[in-house]
Scaffold this motif. Sequence first.
Motif, short mmCIF file in Angstrom:
data_model
loop_
_atom_site.label_atom_id
_atom_site.label_comp_id
_atom_site.label_asym_id
_atom_site.label_seq_id
_atom_site.Cartn_x
_atom_site.Cartn_y
_atom_site.Cartn_z
N GLN A 23 0.83 -1.21 0.00
CA GLN A 23 0.00 0.00 0.00
C GLN A 23 0.86 1.26 0.00
O GLN A 23 0.62 2.19 -0.77
CB GLN A 23 -0.93 0.01 1.22
N ALA A 24 1.87 1.30 0.87
CA ALA A 24 2.73 2.48 0.96
C ALA A 24 3.55 2.68 -0.31
O ALA A 24 3.69 3.81 -0.80
CB ALA A 24 3.64 2.38 2.18
N LEU A 25 4.09 1.60 -0.86
CA LEU A 25 4.88 1.71 -2.09
C LEU A 25 4.03 2.22 -3.24
O LEU A 25 4.48 3.03 -4.05
CB LEU A 25 5.53 0.37 -2.43
N GLY A 26 2.79 1.76 -3.31
CA GLY A 26 1.88 2.25 -4.36
C GLY A 26 1.63 3.75 -4.23
O GLY A 26 1.62 4.48 -5.22
N LEU A 27 1.46 4.21 -3.00
CA LEU A 27 1.25 5.63 -2.77
C LEU A 27 2.51 6.44 -3.08
O LEU A 27 2.43 7.52 -3.68
CB LEU A 27 0.81 5.87 -1.33
N THR A 35 11.42 5.05 -4.64
CA THR A 35 11.25 4.14 -3.51
C THR A 35 12.57 3.53 -3.04
O THR A 35 12.60 2.89 -1.99
CB THR A 35 10.24 3.03 -3.84
N ASP A 36 13.65 3.72 -3.79
CA ASP A 36 14.97 3.26 -3.33
C ASP A 36 15.53 4.20 -2.28
O ASP A 36 16.41 3.82 -1.50
CB ASP A 36 15.96 3.15 -4.49
N GLU A 61 13.82 11.34 1.76
CA GLU A 61 15.01 10.65 2.24
C GLU A 61 15.03 10.71 3.76
O GLU A 61 14.38 11.55 4.37
CB GLU A 61 16.28 11.29 1.68
N PRO A 62 15.80 9.82 4.40
CA PRO A 62 15.87 9.84 5.86
C PRO A 62 16.75 10.98 6.37
O PRO A 62 17.60 11.50 5.64
CB PRO A 62 16.50 8.48 6.19
N ARG A 75 10.87 1.35 2.84
CA ARG A 75 11.74 1.94 3.87
C ARG A 75 10.87 2.76 4.81
O ARG A 75 10.04 3.56 4.37
CB ARG A 75 12.80 2.82 3.23
N VAL A 76 11.05 2.54 6.14
CA VAL A 76 10.32 3.30 7.15
C VAL A 76 11.35 4.03 8.00
O VAL A 76 12.29 3.42 8.51
CB VAL A 76 9.45 2.38 8.03
N PHE A 77 11.15 5.35 8.14
CA PHE A 77 12.07 6.19 8.90
C PHE A 77 11.44 6.53 10.24
O PHE A 77 10.29 6.96 10.31
CB PHE A 77 12.35 7.50 8.16
#
Length: 121
Positions: A23-27, A35-36, A61-62, A75-77
């Motif tokens: 879901q998050a990647l689609g958004l 997404t990288d 980016e983080p 990736r979750v920051f």
Amino acid sequence: MSTSAENGGENGSLVITEEAAEQALGLLRGEDMDTDVAGLRLFVQQGGCAGLSYGMRFDTEPEDDDHIYEGHGLRVFVDPSSHKYISGSRLDFEGGLQGAGFDVDNPNVEAECGCGESFRT
């Protein structure tokens, strides 16, 4: 600081379910974000009747001091001050009659408000 999320739910980790990642990647892709590098920022803020609530937003980016969790390509920051509240949690996506959205299953929560929008540790 970087940490993998796919090694389980032990203390210090964040488990990201496949549904949450999809879901998050689609958004993210819908916003033309890479997404990288980009990801979902998960944080805790003051608010709600129980004292604390979750917040989420996309970041390109983080930050240098973020904990970075990866699972199923997402990736979750998490910033250091939020990390102490979120550590050991599971990020999921749920859909149903009441609506759809991201859900944090947090073992650190001692009490939640009646509507489930805020918590106390």
